[in-house]
Design an enzyme around this catalytic site. Structure first.
Site, short mmCIF file in Angstrom:
data_model
loop_
_atom_site.label_atom_id
_atom_site.label_comp_id
_atom_site.label_asym_id
_atom_site.label_seq_id
_atom_site.Cartn_x
_atom_site.Cartn_y
_atom_site.Cartn_z
N HIS A 189 -1.06 -6.84 -5.17
CA HIS A 189 -1.13 -8.09 -4.41
C HIS A 189 -0.48 -9.19 -5.25
CE1 HIS A 189 -3.44 -11.97 -4.15
NE2 HIS A 189 -2.99 -11.90 -2.92
N HIS A 224 0.09 -6.06 -17.29
CA HIS A 224 -0.49 -7.23 -17.95
C HIS A 224 0.48 -7.87 -18.94
CE1 HIS A 224 -4.72 -7.79 -16.71
NE2 HIS A 224 -4.61 -6.53 -16.29
N HIS A 233 0.85 -1.19 0.00
CA HIS A 233 0.00 0.00 0.00
C HIS A 233 0.89 1.24 0.00
CE1 HIS A 233 -3.77 -2.15 0.73
NE2 HIS A 233 -3.16 -2.85 1.67
N GLY A 289 -5.40 -20.10 11.39
CA GLY A 289 -4.11 -19.49 11.06
C GLY A 289 -3.78 -18.30 11.94
N ARG A 290 -2.61 -17.75 11.71
CA ARG A 290 -2.11 -16.63 12.52
C ARG A 290 -2.77 -15.33 12.05
NH1 ARG A 290 2.67 -13.19 12.26
NH2 ARG A 290 3.47 -12.75 14.36
N ARG A 305 1.69 -20.27 -4.09
CA ARG A 305 1.50 -21.24 -3.01
C ARG A 305 1.40 -22.66 -3.55
NH1 ARG A 305 -3.09 -18.43 -4.08
NH2 ARG A 305 -4.93 -19.63 -4.71
#
Length: 307
Positions: free
Chosen positions: A113, A152, A103, A266-267, A117
């Site tokens: 963003h 893009h 940000h 989760g944390r 994963r």
């Protein structure tokens, strides 16, 4: 995919290295190094494992920048992870990844963003099921066609070695995913998004994941380098807070990563790393026609062929 030929150690090493490279580059760009917060789940908690959060708040350029690595395991996949694979309900899992949200303070510099994963679902007596997910998307407060095309095109170039059909497929997935249904409004100008991906086999799918992760810095830093010295005032900051409110709405209501983290125990500090430091809401507010604020809505928050 029910193929157990994967190497989680290589994925883990890549993700940890990616976090370090990006954090170092962001610290150099801002002029303030990102602090490191290493954490581990304690005995008796729902999840096992740990991670490291690199965080910068009130920096020279970034109002908030966070990039987290986590590697956690649990006894049962949460509903958000097996929504498209109900046959995996109840399986144990390992989830490892890198996720970041930046940000900037200057409203002419877009929020961004990125996430890459891997998830592995396990069940005694059956082959593990693994898949990759991730992508990156850009959320401008004020739109610039040059920036949108650069972002893009960098995403497209990262995917081209793995099949010409992947960029348009992942772009549409991103446009559909980052959409506030209750507002009938896009969160930003999109990018690429993919999930449940293993169709190229482990080696090639992992190479694609690395290509996406490695494309982040060249996709974003040239944009903010162009915009970082653009003058702004209270009007632009007020509109930034308004648009950040939409970002908060999406992350808390729709984002699968946020829901996965909260549902799996989760944390919380890591899960909410994506939240902007300030946000605002105005009752039934609409920008005046012909203004840059109105142009964002009419020309940028609609699906377009940017590449």
């Amino acid at each position: 995919m029910t193929d157990s030929t994967y190497d989680v150690n290589r994925v883990r090493a890549y993700l940890q290295g990616l976090q370090m490279r990006i954090a170092d580059a962001l610290g150099a760009f801002d002029g303030t190094p990102l602090a490191a917060d290493t954490w581990r789940r304690g005995p008796g908690e729902r999840l096992r494992g740990g991670g490291c959060t690199r965080i910068l708040e009130a920096g020279g350029f970034f109002e908030r920048a966070g990039i987290g690595f986590s590697d956690v395991a649990g006894d049962a996949l949460p509903p958000s992870a097996n929504a498209s694979r109900p046959q995996l309900a109840g399986r144990g899992f390992e989830a490892l990844g890198v996720s970041l949200v930046l940000h900037p303070r200057n409203p002419y510099c877009p929020t961004v963003h990125m996430n890459v994963r891997m998830l592995i679902a396990t069940k005694p007596g059956e082959a593990p099921v693994f898949w990759f997910g991730g992508g990156m998307d850009l959320t401008p407060i004020y739109g610039f066609e040059e920036d949108a095309r650069h972002f893009h095109r960098t995403c497209r170039a990262a995917l081209e070695p793995f099949g010409a059909e992947l960029y348009p497929r992942f772009k549409k997935w991103c446009d559909d995913y980052f959409f506030l249904k209750h507002r009938n409004e896009a969160r930003g100008i999109g990018g690429i998004f993919f999930d449940d991906f293993s169709e190229l086999g482990f080696e090639r799918s992992f190479e694609m994941l690395q290509s996406v992760g490695d494309a982040f810095l060249p996709s974003y830093l040239p944009i903010v380098e162009r915009r970082r010295d653009t003058p702004y005032g209270e009007r632009e900051r007020a509109f930034q807070a308004y648009r950040r409110g939409r970002y908060v709405e999406f992350n808390l209501v729709f984002d699968r990563g946020t829901l996965f983290g909260l549902q799996s125990g989760g944390r919380t500090e890591s899960i909410l790393l994506s939240m902007p430091p300030t946000a605002g809401w105005r009752y039934d507010w609409h920008p005046d026609p012909g203004t840059p604020e109105a142009r964002l809505q009419s020309e940028f928050l609609v699906p377009r062929d940017w590449a």
